[in-house]
Scaffold this motif. Structure first.
Motif, PDB file in Angstrom:
ATOM      1  N   PHE C 112       0.854  -1.180   0.000  1.00 15.97           N
ATOM      2  CA  PHE C 112       0.000   0.000   0.000  1.00 15.97           C
ATOM      3  C   PHE C 112       0.890   1.229   0.000  1.00 15.97           C
ATOM      4  O   PHE C 112       1.901   1.264   0.690  1.00 15.97           O
ATOM      5  N   PRO C 113       0.558   2.252  -0.809  1.00 12.38           N
ATOM      6  CA  PRO C 113       1.429   3.421  -0.914  1.00 12.38           C
ATOM      7  C   PRO C 113       1.637   4.120   0.427  1.00 12.38           C
ATOM      8  O   PRO C 113       0.731   4.205   1.235  1.00 12.38           O
ATOM      9  N   GLY C 114       2.862   4.586   0.647  1.00 12.96           N
ATOM     10  CA  GLY C 114       3.193   5.282   1.891  1.00 12.96           C
ATOM     11  C   GLY C 114       2.403   6.559   2.041  1.00 12.96           C
ATOM     12  O   GLY C 114       2.046   7.201   1.058  1.00 12.96           O
ATOM     13  N   VAL C 115       2.112   6.947   3.282  1.00 12.77           N
ATOM     14  CA  VAL C 115       1.338   8.162   3.516  1.00 12.77           C
ATOM     15  C   VAL C 115       2.199   9.240   4.155  1.00 12.77           C
ATOM     16  O   VAL C 115       1.718  10.325   4.441  1.00 12.77           O
ATOM     17  N   TRP C 116       3.458   8.952   4.412  1.00 11.18           N
ATOM     18  CA  TRP C 116       4.233   9.914   5.180  1.00 11.18           C
ATOM     19  C   TRP C 116       5.309  10.613   4.348  1.00 11.18           C
ATOM     20  O   TRP C 116       5.306  11.834   4.248  1.00 11.18           O
ATOM     21  N   SER C 117       6.174   9.834   3.687  1.00 15.13           N
ATOM     22  CA  SER C 117       7.291  10.503   3.004  1.00 15.13           C
ATOM     23  C   SER C 117       6.796  11.182   1.729  1.00 15.13           C
ATOM     24  O   SER C 117       5.913  10.686   1.038  1.00 15.13           O
ATOM     25  N   ARG C 118       7.358  12.330   1.447  1.00 11.91           N
ATOM     26  CA  ARG C 118       6.904  13.131   0.314  1.00 11.91           C
ATOM     27  C   ARG C 118       7.319  12.486  -1.011  1.00 11.91           C
ATOM     28  O   ARG C 118       8.490  12.169  -1.206  1.00 11.91           O
ATOM     29  N   ALA C 119       6.379  12.336  -1.894  1.00 12.40           N
ATOM     30  CA  ALA C 119       6.659  11.659  -3.153  1.00 12.40           C
ATOM     31  C   ALA C 119       7.542  12.508  -4.062  1.00 12.40           C
ATOM     32  O   ALA C 119       8.470  12.004  -4.688  1.00 12.40           O
ATOM     33  N   MET C 120       7.274  13.823  -4.110  1.00 12.37           N
ATOM     34  CA  MET C 120       7.950  14.652  -5.109  1.00 12.37           C
ATOM     35  C   MET C 120       9.383  15.004  -4.714  1.00 12.37           C
ATOM     36  O   MET C 120      10.099  15.632  -5.487  1.00 12.37           O
ATOM     37  N   THR C 121       9.817  14.626  -3.497  1.00 10.79           N
ATOM     38  CA  THR C 121      11.214  14.857  -3.138  1.00 10.79           C
ATOM     39  C   THR C 121      11.926  13.533  -2.892  1.00 10.79           C
ATOM     40  O   THR C 121      13.027  13.497  -2.368  1.00 10.79           O
ATOM     41  N   ASP C 122      11.282  12.441  -3.269  1.00 12.07           N
ATOM     42  CA  ASP C 122      11.865  11.119  -3.084  1.00 12.07           C
ATOM     43  C   ASP C 122      12.703  10.798  -4.316  1.00 12.07           C
ATOM     44  O   ASP C 122      12.169  10.551  -5.397  1.00 12.07           O
ATOM     45  N   SER C 123      14.031  10.818  -4.149  1.00 13.95           N
ATOM     46  CA  SER C 123      14.880  10.695  -5.342  1.00 13.95           C
ATOM     47  C   SER C 123      14.727   9.324  -5.998  1.00 13.95           C
ATOM     48  O   SER C 123      14.963   9.178  -7.192  1.00 13.95           O
ATOM     49  N   ALA C 124      14.306   8.327  -5.224  1.00 14.83           N
ATOM     50  CA  ALA C 124      14.080   7.020  -5.839  1.00 14.83           C
ATOM     51  C   ALA C 124      13.017   7.110  -6.927  1.00 14.83           C
ATOM     52  O   ALA C 124      13.039   6.370  -7.902  1.00 14.83           O
ATOM     53  N   LEU C 125      12.069   8.050  -6.751  1.00 11.88           N
ATOM     54  CA  LEU C 125      11.016   8.235  -7.753  1.00 11.88           C
ATOM     55  C   LEU C 125      11.396   9.300  -8.778  1.00 11.88           C
ATOM     56  O   LEU C 125      11.257   9.102  -9.982  1.00 11.88           O
ATOM     57  N   THR C 126      11.881  10.428  -8.287  1.00 13.03           N
ATOM     58  CA  THR C 126      12.113  11.557  -9.201  1.00 13.03           C
ATOM     59  C   THR C 126      13.249  11.289 -10.172  1.00 13.03           C
ATOM     60  O   THR C 126      13.177  11.678 -11.332  1.00 13.03           O
ATOM     61  N   ASP C 127      14.304  10.592  -9.721  1.00 11.49           N
ATOM     62  CA  ASP C 127      15.421  10.306 -10.631  1.00 11.49           C
ATOM     63  C   ASP C 127      14.934   9.465 -11.802  1.00 11.49           C
ATOM     64  O   ASP C 127      15.246   9.756 -12.965  1.00 11.49           O
ATOM     65  N   GLY C 128      14.156   8.457 -11.476  1.00  8.14           N
ATOM     66  CA  GLY C 128      13.607   7.596 -12.521  1.00  8.14           C
ATOM     67  C   GLY C 128      12.707   8.381 -13.456  1.00  8.14           C
ATOM     68  O   GLY C 128      12.763   8.224 -14.683  1.00  8.14           O
ATOM     69  N   ALA C 129      11.877   9.248 -12.874  1.00  4.89           N
ATOM     70  CA  ALA C 129      10.956  10.051 -13.681  1.00  4.89           C
ATOM     71  C   ALA C 129      11.738  10.963 -14.621  1.00  4.89           C
ATOM     72  O   ALA C 129      11.450  11.035 -15.822  1.00  4.89           O
ATOM     73  N   ASP C 130      12.751  11.632 -14.074  1.00  8.50           N
ATOM     74  CA  ASP C 130      13.539  12.556 -14.889  1.00  8.50           C
ATOM     75  C   ASP C 130      14.251  11.811 -16.018  1.00  8.50           C
ATOM     76  O   ASP C 130      14.363  12.320 -17.135  1.00  8.50           O
ATOM     77  N   ALA C 131      14.694  10.586 -15.717  1.00 13.22           N
ATOM     78  CA  ALA C 131      15.390   9.814 -16.744  1.00 13.22           C
ATOM     79  C   ALA C 131      14.450   9.491 -17.910  1.00 13.22           C
ATOM     80  O   ALA C 131      14.826   9.650 -19.074  1.00 13.22           O
ATOM     81  N   VAL C 132      13.221   9.069 -17.596  1.00  8.03           N
ATOM     82  CA  VAL C 132      12.282   8.734 -18.670  1.00  8.03           C
ATOM     83  C   VAL C 132      11.885   9.996 -19.438  1.00  8.03           C
ATOM     84  O   VAL C 132      11.785   9.983 -20.663  1.00  8.03           O
ATOM     85  N   VAL C 133      11.670  11.082 -18.703  1.00  8.67           N
ATOM     86  CA  VAL C 133      11.323  12.353 -19.345  1.00  8.67           C
ATOM     87  C   VAL C 133      12.426  12.741 -20.328  1.00  8.67           C
ATOM     88  O   VAL C 133      12.154  13.117 -21.476  1.00  8.67           O
ATOM     89  N   ALA C 134      13.670  12.613 -19.909  1.00  8.64           N
ATOM     90  CA  ALA C 134      14.795  12.985 -20.768  1.00  8.64           C
ATOM     91  C   ALA C 134      14.864  12.049 -21.975  1.00  8.64           C
ATOM     92  O   ALA C 134      15.079  12.486 -23.103  1.00  8.64           O
ATOM     93  N   ARG C 135      14.641  10.754 -21.737  1.00 10.74           N
ATOM     94  CA  ARG C 135      14.739   9.777 -22.814  1.00 10.74           C
ATOM     95  C   ARG C 135      13.744  10.085 -23.936  1.00 10.74           C
ATOM     96  O   ARG C 135      14.033   9.901 -25.112  1.00 10.74           O
ATOM     97  N   LEU C 136      12.556  10.586 -23.572  1.00 16.11           N
ATOM     98  CA  LEU C 136      11.554  10.898 -24.595  1.00 16.11           C
ATOM     99  C   LEU C 136      11.653  12.343 -25.082  1.00 16.11           C
ATOM    100  O   LEU C 136      10.766  12.833 -25.776  1.00 16.11           O
ATOM    101  N   GLY C 137      12.721  13.039 -24.656  1.00 15.36           N
ATOM    102  CA  GLY C 137      12.920  14.406 -25.131  1.00 15.36           C
ATOM    103  C   GLY C 137      11.880  15.382 -24.617  1.00 15.36           C
ATOM    104  O   GLY C 137      11.487  16.327 -25.301  1.00 15.36           O
ATOM    105  N   LEU C 138      11.401  15.156 -23.400  1.00 16.84           N
ATOM    106  CA  LEU C 138      10.373  16.032 -22.837  1.00 16.84           C
ATOM    107  C   LEU C 138      10.929  16.889 -21.702  1.00 16.84           C
ATOM    108  O   LEU C 138      10.170  17.565 -21.006  1.00 16.84           O
ATOM    109  N   ALA C 139      12.279  16.850 -21.509  1.00 16.78           N
ATOM    110  CA  ALA C 139      12.871  17.497 -20.336  1.00 16.78           C
ATOM    111  C   ALA C 139      12.472  18.966 -20.219  1.00 16.78           C
ATOM    112  O   ALA C 139      12.159  19.450 -19.138  1.00 16.78           O
TER     113      ALA C 139
END
Lengths: 327, 305, 250
Positions: C112-139
Motif C-alpha cells: 500500500f502506498p506510503g502516507v508519510w514521506s513526500r513523493a515529489m522529493t523522493d529521489s528514488a522516484l524523481t530520478d527515474g521520472a527525470d530519466a524517462v522524461v529525458a529519454r523521450l525528449g520532454l525534459a
C-alpha cells in the motif's frame, strides 16, 4: 512565499490571535466562537480529504461527526454516573479523559466509515452522494430510536471532560486544545497529501482508469481516504460535543452533512486551509446574519448559491490565483 | 397477532410507498433526462403541502387545495429551473448538490417567514373522512385507500405519458441522446423546464396528499426526499418502473418492520428491551435493504450498468 | 518457438444482440510487434479492453506469463506487467509531466502506498521520472501541467508513463491517432524502440506505420479474425483486400 502560503499564515495567525486578545479583553463569547471555528474547521479538514482530494462527494459525514460526539457523550455519561460501560467480558468503565475519548471517537468513526465506504464505493457519482446521505440518515434514526443514550433528546454532560494539566473549563485553555489538534491535523494532512498515497488519491480523482492501468486498485485508495477522512471528522465531533457539553442526533442530521460540505466549499475545495477559512466565514455569517434576522438562512442560501454559480473556488480561490502545481 | 392488523399495516405501507414513488418518479426523471441531482425536490413536496393547506383553509375545498398544490409546485419548479437549475446542467454533481442545498435553505426559511414556525393542519376532506369495510372484515380509512388509488393512477399516467405521447418520446430521446434531439430542432430548454415542472408537480401532489395525514410543517420534505434517494438506489437511476417497485418495497419494509419487529423480538426478550431493539432495528431496515441490493446489484434492480 | 507471453483463446463478447468479439484468438511473443488492424467498428477496442481487464468476456480465456488472467482485474494484470495506453490519451490532467511520471513509478512500488514521506522529493522516484522524461525528449516540458500540453506531447507522456512501468508487454491503442505526420514519424521511431523493452500489441489505423513496424499483423473484421500473418502476406491476402478495399471476389 506564494499567495496561498501567505493567506494560510494569516488565517492561522488570526484564528490563534483573536481568542488571545479576547481573553485579555475579557470576551469569552469570542473565544467560544473561535473554538467553534477551529472545531468545524477540523471537521472540514477531514471531509476535504475525501471531497477535495479524492473527489468523493460524501453527503454523510455528519454520521462520523455524530459518532465522535456520541463517543464523548457515552463515555462521559458513564463516568459521571459511575456506571460501567460494559460488564462483560471485562468491566469497562466510562471516562472523562479527553485523550481516551478522542481515541475512541476516532476508532468508532473509522469503523463505521469502513462499513459505509466499503458498500458506497462500489458505486460512483450521484449514486455515491445518495448512498452516503442514506447511510448517515440510518445512523441518525438509530440514534433517535435507541433509548439508552437519550434518544431524540440527546445527552447532556455536566462538566467538560479533563485533559491532564489543563483547566478545560477555562475557554482559552479549551480553545488551545482544539487549536493544537487542528494544527497537528493540518500538518498530518500536508504530509499525507504530499505522499505517494496523496499523489495516487489525486490521480484517482482525475483519472481512475489511468491509475488502474498503472496497477493500483483505486477502490483501496478511495477506501483508505474515506476512512481517514471520517476519523478526522469523528475527532472533531468529540470536541464539538465537549464544547457544547451536549450531544444529540441533530449532529448526525442531513443538514449537518450539508453544512460540512458548505464549509469546505466556501473556503475553497481541495486547499489545505480551505475548510478553516470556510468555517470562519460560516460562523461569522451565522452570527452576523443571525443578529440581523431570524431568517438568516435565506441569506446564507443566497450567498451559497452565488458562490456556486459565480465564485467557484471559494474564499481562498478568490484570494490566490491558481492552485499550486505541487498540490 | 390478528391477520387483519397485518393487512391494515400492509395497506399503510403501500400508501407510504406510493407517496415516496411520487417523489422518486420526479427525481429519477430529472436525473435521467437532465443528469441533475436535485436536493431541493423535498421543497416542492413542502410547497405543495403548504399551498393545499392554505387554499383549503381559505376556501374550504380540498379539491381546490389539490389544484393549488399542483399549480404552486409546478410554478415553483419552473421558476427554479429557469432561474438556477439550468446553469447547473453542465456542472459537476458537487455544484448541483451545493446549489440545490442552498435552494432548500431559501425555500425552508422563506416558508417559515411566510407561514410562521407553527405547523398548519389540513383536514381529510369530509367525503373521505370515514372508514370502509374491506373484504375480510377489515375497517380501513377511505382517504388512505383513495391516496393509494391516486398514486397508482399517477404511476400509470406517467407510464402513458412517457411511452405514448410526443412529449414522452422527446423525454426518452433526451435521455439517450441530447445532441441528436437538439439537432432535430426540439426546443431543449423548454423540454427541460417542462420535465422539471412535471417532477415538481408530482412532489407537490404527494405533499398535499400526505399533508392531510400529518402536520404541514417546514422541513417535512427532506425525510421523504432521502427515502426517495434510497428508492432510486434500490430501483436504479432513471427507471420509472424501478422507482415504483423500489417505493413499494421501501414503504412495505419500513411500515411492516416498525410494526412486526418489536413483537418479533418480544418472543425472546423482555418487553422493554424488545421495543428498544425492535424499533432501533426497524429504523435501519430500509437502509439494510439498500445495502443488500448494493452488494448484489450495484446499479439497482432495474438500472443499467 | 517459446511459449507466447500473452495468448487470447476463443474470446467472445456481445453487447445485447451485437457480437463485438467473435471467438478471437491471437498471441504475442517475445520481442515482436504484433499489429491489430481492421475497419472502424471491427471490435479492436473491445478486444483491447478485454485483454486489459476493463471488460469481462462472455467466454474464452486470456493467459499472460503462463497464468490464466481472464478473471483478474485491470490493476492486477497491470501489476503483472501489462501496460496499456488509451485511444484517447489518458494522463492525469492537473499533474505536471514530471508528476505524471512520478505517479507511474510510485504505482509500481509494492504494498500500500506510503502516507508519510513526500513523493515529489523522493529521489528514488524523481530520478527515474527525470530519466524517462529525458529519454523521450520532454525534459524542457517537465514542469508543464498535462492539460496544457499539445496533443502529440500528451501522447508521448502517456508512452513515457507505460515505459516507466517497466512492463512485460505493451498494449497500445492507436498511439498515432491525431498527432500529425511529423508526430507519427517520431512516434514510429519510438515504437520501434519500445520493442527492445517488451513486445507490443499495437492497434493502429496508420497503415504506413503498421507495415513498417509490425512483425505480424492480425486483421479483425466484424469481431472476427479474418487473417493473421506477416505483413507481406497480409498485403497480398484476398480477404483483407476485400474487407479494406471492397475488391470483389476474384
Amino acid at each position: 512565499m506564494n499567495r496561498e502560503t501567505l493567506a494560510n499564515t494569516v488565517i492561522l495567525a488570526a484564528l490563534a490571535g483573536i481568542p488571545v486578545l479576547a481573553h485579555l479583553g475579557g470576551e469569552p463569547f469570542v473565544i467560544t466562537l473561535a473554538t467553534r471555528i477551529a472545531i468545524l474547521g477540523l471537521a472540514g479538514v477531514g471531509l476535504n480529504l475525501a471531497l477535495g482530494h479524492g473527489g468523493l462527494v460524501s453527503f454523510g459525514h455528519a454520521a462520523f461527526f455524530g459518532v465522535g460526539g456520541y463517543a464523548m457523550g457515552v463515555l462521559a455519561s458513564h463516568a459521571q454516573a459511575w456506571t460501567p460501560l460494559a460488564t462483560w467480558p471485562v468491566e469497562i468503565p466510562g471516562t472523562n479523559l479527553m485523550p481516551v475519548i478522542w481515541l475512541t471517537a476516532i476508532l468508532a468513526a473509522g469503523l463505521l466509515s469502513l462499513v459505509i465506504a466499503a458498500l458506497s464505493l462500489r458505486t460512483r457519482g450521484v449514486y455515491f452522494i445518495m448512498i452516503t446521505l442514506a447511510f448517515a440518515q440510518m445512523a441518525y434514526y438509530f440514534a433517535i430510536s435507541w433509548p439508552a443514550y437519550g434518544g431524540e433528546d440527546g445527552l447532556s454532560i455536566y462538566v467538560r471532560n479533563r485533559f491532564p494539566g489543563l483547566n478545560t473549563l477555562d475557554p482559552i485553555q479549551f480553545f488551545a486544545v482544539c487549536f493544537t489538534l487542528l494544527c497537528l491535523t493540518l500538518a498530518l494532512m500536508s504530509r499525507i497529501t504530499g505522499s505517494r498515497f496523496g499523489l495516487l488519491l489525486q490521480a484517482t480523482r482525475q483519472n481512475p482508469a489511468r491509475v488502474e492501468a498503472l496497477g493500483v486498485q483505486t477502490y483501496r485508495i478511495r477506501l483508505f481516504a474515506f476512512v481517514l477522512s471520517a476519523m478526522v471528522t469523528g475527532l472533531a465531533g468529540a470536541l464539538y460535543a465537549d464544547l457544547n457539553r451536549f450531544v444529540s442526533p441533530s449532529m448526525m442530521s442531513w443538514q449537518m452533512s450539508g453544512e460540512l460540505i458548505v464549509i469546505v466549499i466556501l473556503g475553497g475545495v481541495g486547499r489545505a486551509l480551505g475548510p478553516v477559512a470556510g468555517a470562519g466565514l460560516y460562523v461569522l455569517l451565522e452570527n452576523q446574519l443571525g443578529g440581523i434576522s431570524d431568517h438568516w438562512q435565506i441569506f446564507l442560501g443566497a450567498v451559497l448559491l452565488w458562490v456556486v454559480l459565480f465564485a467557484r473556488g471559494g474564499v481562498l480561490g478568490m484570494l490566490c490565483d491558481r492552485r499550486s502545481a505541487d498540490g | 397477532m390478528p391477520v387483519s392488523l397485518v393487512i391494515e399495516q400492509a395497506l399503510n405501507g403501500l400508501q407510504f410507498g406510493v407517496m415516496i414513488f411520487l417523489m422518486a418518479a420526479g427525481l429519477t426523471l430529472i436525473f435521467g433526462v437532465m443528469g441533475l441531482i436535485n436536493l431541493a425536490h423535498g421543497s416542492f413536496f413542502m410547497t405543495g403541502a403548504f399551498a393545499c393547506a392554505a387554499t383549503a383553509a381559505a376556501t374550504g375545498s380540498f379539491l381546490l387545495g389539490l389544484a393549488a398544490s399542483l399549480a404552486a409546485a409546478a410554478a415553483a419548479g419552473a421558476l427554479v429551473e429557469v432561474a438556477v437549475i439550468r446553469r447547473l446542467y453542465a456542472r459537476d454533481h458537487l455544484d448541483q448538490v451545493l446549489a440545490t442545498f442552498a435552494l432548500i435553505l431559501i425555500f425552508s426559511e422563506g416558508t417559515r417567514w411566510l407561514f410562521g414556525s407553527f405547523p398548519l393542519y389540513l383536514d381529510v376532506p369530509q367525503a373521505l373522512a370515514r372508514g370502509v369495510m374491506l373484504p375480510g372484515g377489515i375497517q380501513y380509512p377511505l382517504y388512505r385507500l383513495v391516496v393509494i388509488v391516486v398514486g397508482l393512477c399517477v404511476a400509470s399516467g406517467l407510464w402513458l405519458l412517457i411511452h405514448r405521447t410526443r412529449l414522452g418520446m422527446r423525454i426518452r430521446a433526451g435521455e439517450s441522446d441530447r445532441e441528436m434531439i437538439a439537432a432535430l430542432g426540439v426546443n431543449i430548454a423548454g423540454l427541460y423546464t417542462a420535465v422539471f415542472a412535471i417532477g415538481a408537480a408530482l412532489a407537490g401532489l404527494a405533499g398535499a396528499l400526505v399533508g392531510a395525514l400529518q402536520s404541514v410543517q417546514v422541513g417535512m420534505g427532506e425525510p421523504v426526499l432521502i427515502l426517495a434517494f434510497v428508492v432510486i438506489v434500490i430501483g436504479g437511476i432513471g427507471s420509472i418502473r424501478g422507482a415504483l417497485i423500489g417505493s413499494i418495497l421501501v414503504g412495505l419494509t419500513d411500515t411492516l418492520g416498525r410494526f412486526l419487529l418489536p413483537s418479533a423480538f418480544g418472543l425472546f426478550l423482555d418487553p422493554s428491551a424488545a421495543t428498544a431493539f425492535g424499533s432501533a432495528l426497524a429504523s435501519m431496515l430500509i437502509y439494510i435493504l439498500m445495502a443488500v441490493v448494493l452488494i448484489f446489484r450495484p446499479n439497482g434492480l432495474f438500472g443499467v450498468a | 518457438m517459446d511459449d507466447p507471453l500473452l495468448s487470447v483463446h476463443d474470446l467472445s463478447r456481445s453487447f445485447g444482440a451485437f457480437l463485438a468479439c467473435d471467438r478471437v484468438s491471437l498471441d504475442l511473443r517475445a520481442g515482436e510487434i504484433h499489429a491489430l488492424i481492421g475497419p472502424n467498428g471491427a471490435g479492436k477496442s473491445t478486444l483491447i479492453k478485454q485483454i486489459a481487464g476493463e471488460l469481462a468476456p462472455d467466454s474464452g480465456s486470456i493467459r499472460f506469463l503462463g497464468r490464466d488472467v481472464t478473471r483478474l482485474g485491470t490493476a492486477r494484470r497491470a501489476r503483472m506487467g501489462l501496460a496499456r495506453t488509451f485511444q484517447v490519451s489518458s494522463v492525469v490532467p492537473e499533474f505536471t509531466v514530471r508528476e505524471n511520471l512520478v505517479l507511474a513509478l510510485a504505482s509500481g512500488q509494492a504494498g500500500f502506498p506510503g502516507v508519510w514521506s513526500r513523493a515529489m522529493t523522493d529521489s528514488a522516484l524523481t530520478d527515474g521520472a527525470d530519466a524517462v522524461v529525458a529519454r523521450l525528449g520532454l525534459a524542457h516540458r517537465s514542469g508543464i501541467v498535462a492539460s496544457e500540453l499539445a496533443h502529440a506531447e500528451r501522447r508521448k507522456v502517456e508512452i513515457a508513463m507505460v515505459l516507466a512501468q517497466r512492463p512485460k508487454a505493451f498494449l497500445l491503442d492507436e498511439p498515432m491517432a491525431g498527432i500529425g505526420t511529423e508526430g507519427s514519424a517520431e512516434m514510429t521511431d519510438l515504437l520501434a524502440d519500445l520493442r527492445h523493452e517488451a513486445p507490443v500489441l499495437l492497434v493502429e489505423h496508420d497503415m504506413d506505420a503498421v507495415f513498417r513496424l509490425a512483425d505480424r499483423i492480425t486483421v479483425l473484421v466484424s469481431g472476427r479474425v479474418i487473417a493473421s500473418d506477416t505483413p507481406e502476406r497480409i498485403r497480398a491476402n484476398a480477404d483483407v483486400r476485400r474487407a479494406y478495399l471492397g475488391d470483389g471476389p476474384h
